[in-house]
Design a protein around this motif. Structure first.
Motif, PDB file in Angstrom:
ATOM      1  N   LYS A  42       7.127 -21.163 -22.604  1.00 29.67           N
ATOM      2  CA  LYS A  42       6.281 -20.991 -21.441  1.00 29.67           C
ATOM      3  C   LYS A  42       6.797 -19.871 -20.560  1.00 29.67           C
ATOM      4  N   LEU A  43       5.852 -19.215 -19.918  1.00 28.99           N
ATOM      5  CA  LEU A  43       6.168 -18.206 -18.914  1.00 28.99           C
ATOM      6  C   LEU A  43       5.991 -18.830 -17.535  1.00 28.99           C
ATOM      7  N   VAL A  44       6.957 -18.568 -16.667  1.00 26.12           N
ATOM      8  CA  VAL A  44       6.867 -18.966 -15.265  1.00 26.12           C
ATOM      9  C   VAL A  44       6.581 -17.699 -14.483  1.00 26.12           C
ATOM     10  N   PHE A  45       5.492 -17.697 -13.754  1.00 30.33           N
ATOM     11  CA  PHE A  45       5.045 -16.493 -13.067  1.00 30.33           C
ATOM     12  C   PHE A  45       5.452 -16.486 -11.598  1.00 30.33           C
ATOM     13  N   GLY A  46       5.677 -15.273 -11.085  1.00 38.07           N
ATOM     14  CA  GLY A  46       5.772 -15.087  -9.652  1.00 38.07           C
ATOM     15  C   GLY A  46       4.379 -15.147  -9.038  1.00 38.07           C
ATOM     16  N   ALA A  47       4.338 -15.080  -7.724  1.00 36.01           N
ATOM     17  CA  ALA A  47       3.072 -15.260  -7.004  1.00 36.01           C
ATOM     18  C   ALA A  47       2.158 -14.047  -7.081  1.00 36.01           C
ATOM     19  N   GLY A  48       2.674 -12.920  -7.508  1.00 36.85           N
ATOM     20  CA  GLY A  48       1.844 -11.730  -7.639  1.00 36.85           C
ATOM     21  C   GLY A  48       1.954 -10.808  -6.439  1.00 36.85           C
ATOM     22  N   THR A  49       1.798  -9.513  -6.701  1.00 37.49           N
ATOM     23  CA  THR A  49       1.782  -8.484  -5.657  1.00 37.49           C
ATOM     24  C   THR A  49       0.531  -7.645  -5.839  1.00 37.49           C
ATOM     25  N   ILE A  50      -0.265  -7.573  -4.800  1.00 39.61           N
ATOM     26  CA  ILE A  50      -1.470  -6.734  -4.844  1.00 39.61           C
ATOM     27  C   ILE A  50      -1.072  -5.330  -4.407  1.00 39.61           C
ATOM     28  N   LEU A  51      -1.170  -4.397  -5.338  1.00 39.39           N
ATOM     29  CA  LEU A  51      -0.797  -3.004  -5.052  1.00 39.39           C
ATOM     30  C   LEU A  51      -2.046  -2.163  -4.876  1.00 39.39           C
ATOM     31  N   ARG A  52      -2.038  -1.387  -3.815  1.00 37.52           N
ATOM     32  CA  ARG A  52      -3.101  -0.411  -3.628  1.00 37.52           C
ATOM     33  C   ARG A  52      -2.464   0.966  -3.469  1.00 37.52           C
ATOM     34  N   VAL A  53      -2.904   1.881  -4.301  1.00 33.80           N
ATOM     35  CA  VAL A  53      -2.420   3.254  -4.227  1.00 33.80           C
ATOM     36  C   VAL A  53      -3.544   4.108  -3.650  1.00 33.80           C
ATOM     37  N   LYS A  54      -3.271   4.683  -2.487  1.00 34.76           N
ATOM     38  CA  LYS A  54      -4.288   5.471  -1.801  1.00 34.76           C
ATOM     39  C   LYS A  54      -4.254   6.910  -2.284  1.00 34.76           C
ATOM     40  N   ILE A 103       7.351   1.840  -9.904  1.00 33.46           N
ATOM     41  CA  ILE A 103       6.290   2.649 -10.506  1.00 33.46           C
ATOM     42  C   ILE A 103       6.442   4.073  -9.981  1.00 33.46           C
ATOM     43  N   MET A 104       6.843   4.968 -10.849  1.00 31.31           N
ATOM     44  CA  MET A 104       7.042   6.363 -10.451  1.00 31.31           C
ATOM     45  C   MET A 104       5.702   7.083 -10.364  1.00 31.31           C
ATOM     46  N   ASP A 105       5.630   8.037  -9.433  1.00 32.46           N
ATOM     47  CA  ASP A 105       4.423   8.873  -9.306  1.00 32.46           C
ATOM     48  C   ASP A 105       3.153   8.015  -9.371  1.00 32.46           C
ATOM     49  N   SER A 106       3.060   7.033  -8.521  1.00 31.04           N
ATOM     50  CA  SER A 106       1.953   6.084  -8.592  1.00 31.04           C
ATOM     51  C   SER A 106       0.601   6.788  -8.410  1.00 31.04           C
ATOM     52  N   GLN A 107      -0.394   6.242  -9.099  1.00 29.51           N
ATOM     53  CA  GLN A 107      -1.735   6.804  -9.116  1.00 29.51           C
ATOM     54  C   GLN A 107      -2.738   5.749  -8.648  1.00 29.51           C
ATOM     55  N   PRO A 108      -3.895   6.174  -8.154  1.00 28.48           N
ATOM     56  CA  PRO A 108      -4.914   5.191  -7.737  1.00 28.48           C
ATOM     57  C   PRO A 108      -5.266   4.203  -8.850  1.00 28.48           C
ATOM     58  N   GLY A 109      -5.210   4.645 -10.100  1.00 25.17           N
ATOM     59  CA  GLY A 109      -5.496   3.774 -11.235  1.00 25.17           C
ATOM     60  C   GLY A 109      -4.459   2.677 -11.436  1.00 25.17           C
ATOM     61  N   ILE A 141       0.867  -1.189   0.000  1.00 26.41           N
ATOM     62  CA  ILE A 141       0.000   0.000   0.000  1.00 26.41           C
ATOM     63  C   ILE A 141       0.894   1.225   0.000  1.00 26.41           C
ATOM     64  N   VAL A 142       0.657   2.125  -0.943  1.00 28.12           N
ATOM     65  CA  VAL A 142       1.429   3.369  -1.003  1.00 28.12           C
ATOM     66  C   VAL A 142       0.470   4.536  -1.164  1.00 28.12           C
ATOM     67  N   GLN A 143       0.956   5.693  -0.838  1.00 24.90           N
ATOM     68  CA  GLN A 143       0.187   6.915  -1.072  1.00 24.90           C
ATOM     69  C   GLN A 143       0.368   7.334  -2.525  1.00 24.90           C
ATOM     70  N   LYS A 144      -0.596   8.028  -3.031  1.00 22.02           N
ATOM     71  CA  LYS A 144      -0.502   8.597  -4.377  1.00 22.02           C
ATOM     72  C   LYS A 144       0.793   9.400  -4.500  1.00 22.02           C
ATOM     73  N   GLY A 145       1.504   9.165  -5.604  1.00 28.30           N
ATOM     74  CA  GLY A 145       2.783   9.849  -5.810  1.00 28.30           C
ATOM     75  C   GLY A 145       3.975   9.071  -5.299  1.00 28.30           C
ATOM     76  N   GLY A 146       3.728   8.032  -4.504  1.00 30.60           N
ATOM     77  CA  GLY A 146       4.808   7.206  -3.988  1.00 30.60           C
ATOM     78  C   GLY A 146       5.399   6.309  -5.063  1.00 30.60           C
ATOM     79  N   ILE A 147       6.474   5.619  -4.718  1.00 28.94           N
ATOM     80  CA  ILE A 147       7.166   4.756  -5.684  1.00 28.94           C
ATOM     81  C   ILE A 147       7.166   3.322  -5.151  1.00 28.94           C
ATOM     82  N   PRO A 148       6.142   2.560  -5.481  1.00 31.28           N
ATOM     83  CA  PRO A 148       6.154   1.151  -5.052  1.00 31.28           C
ATOM     84  C   PRO A 148       7.229   0.381  -5.814  1.00 31.28           C
ATOM     85  N   ILE A 149       7.864  -0.536  -5.104  1.00 29.97           N
ATOM     86  CA  ILE A 149       8.892  -1.377  -5.705  1.00 29.97           C
ATOM     87  C   ILE A 149       8.523  -2.835  -5.451  1.00 29.97           C
TER      88      ILE A 149
END
Lengths: 115, 112
Positions: B99-111, B77-83, B12-20
């Motif tokens: 074939k693609l081998v996938f990671g488990a996934g990250t649920i991102l929420r931008v507040k 993700i620079m300048d992250s947005q709610p979208g 979870i990050v605030q709008k404008g934050g940089i999730p990694i």
């Protein structure tokens, strides 16, 4: 923009029944794939298909599964005798060719529930 | 081992934050590393991808950093947005097939 389409969007079936999941890949694509995602888990590769034959398959893709390109547009995944553990979201994907860097485009998925 | 490990599970990050979001692999038989974005009810959509001979790739607000010797790669993700709120998957292409081998996934929420 061209996209991969899948039908149905949801399917509920009884254990032991056969199901066929349908996909229409992007029209000029030559490589086709099925992946699945059990709820809360990662997306897993099932099978790839090129030139009317399976080019690669995973351990999950056992004798209960089969794929077919019955005509020039559809690509199907058949599960002969469904098990409870087959409940998952099934994604079809296609790419214009094989090889590194060739994007696989995914459809919206079919959610299969086996009761 | 044909696995890709992804972390964190959620962010979870605030709008404008940089999730990694970070991913790691062990097998050198992977030769292409795409990131997919998935919104609820939709299939994964390619966001950005990198080859292992490149250390960084930028497309708009999305940047992949790749460390071949450490077998790690990450999405910024620079300048992250709610979208941008979505699930993000890293993946790796097995070079002996497609074939693609996938990671488990990250649920991102931008507040906002």
């Amino acid at each position: 923009e061209p996209e991969v389409t899948q039908t149905p969007s949801h399917q509920v079936t009884q254990m032991g029944q056969e199901v066929i999941l349908r996909c229409v890949p992007i029209s000029n694509h030559l490589y086709f794939y099925w992946y699945r995602q059990i709820l809360g888990q990662k997306v897993e590769f099932l099978v790839s298909f090129y030139n009317n034959e399976i080019s690669e398959k995973s351990e999950i893709f056992d004798d209960q599964f089969s794929v077919e390109r019955p005509d020039g547009s559809n690509f199907t995944l058949k599960i002969r005798s469904t098990k409870l553990e087959d409940s998952a979201m099934y994604f079809c994907a296609s790419s214009v060719s094989g090889g590194r860097g060739k994007t696989q485009y995914f459809g919206p998925g079919t959610r299969l529930l086996v009761l | 081992q044909q696995q890709v490990k992804q972390s964190p599970q959620s962010l979870i990050v605030q709008k404008g934050g940089i999730p990694i979001i970070n991913c790691a692999y062990e097998n050198t038989a992977f030769d292409y590393f795409p990131w997919y974005q998935q919104f609820p009810g939709k299939g994964p959509a390619l966001l950005i991808a990198i080859r292992p001979d490149v250390s960084e790739k930028k497309e708009g607000r999305f940047t992949i950093s790749f460390n071949k010797s450490a077998k790690q790669f990450s999405l910024h993700i620079m300048d992250s947005q709610p979208g941008d709120s979505a699930t993000y998957f890293c993946a790796a292409r097995w070079k002996y097939g497609n074939k693609l081998v996938f990671g488990a996934g990250t649920i991102l929420r931008v507040k906002s």
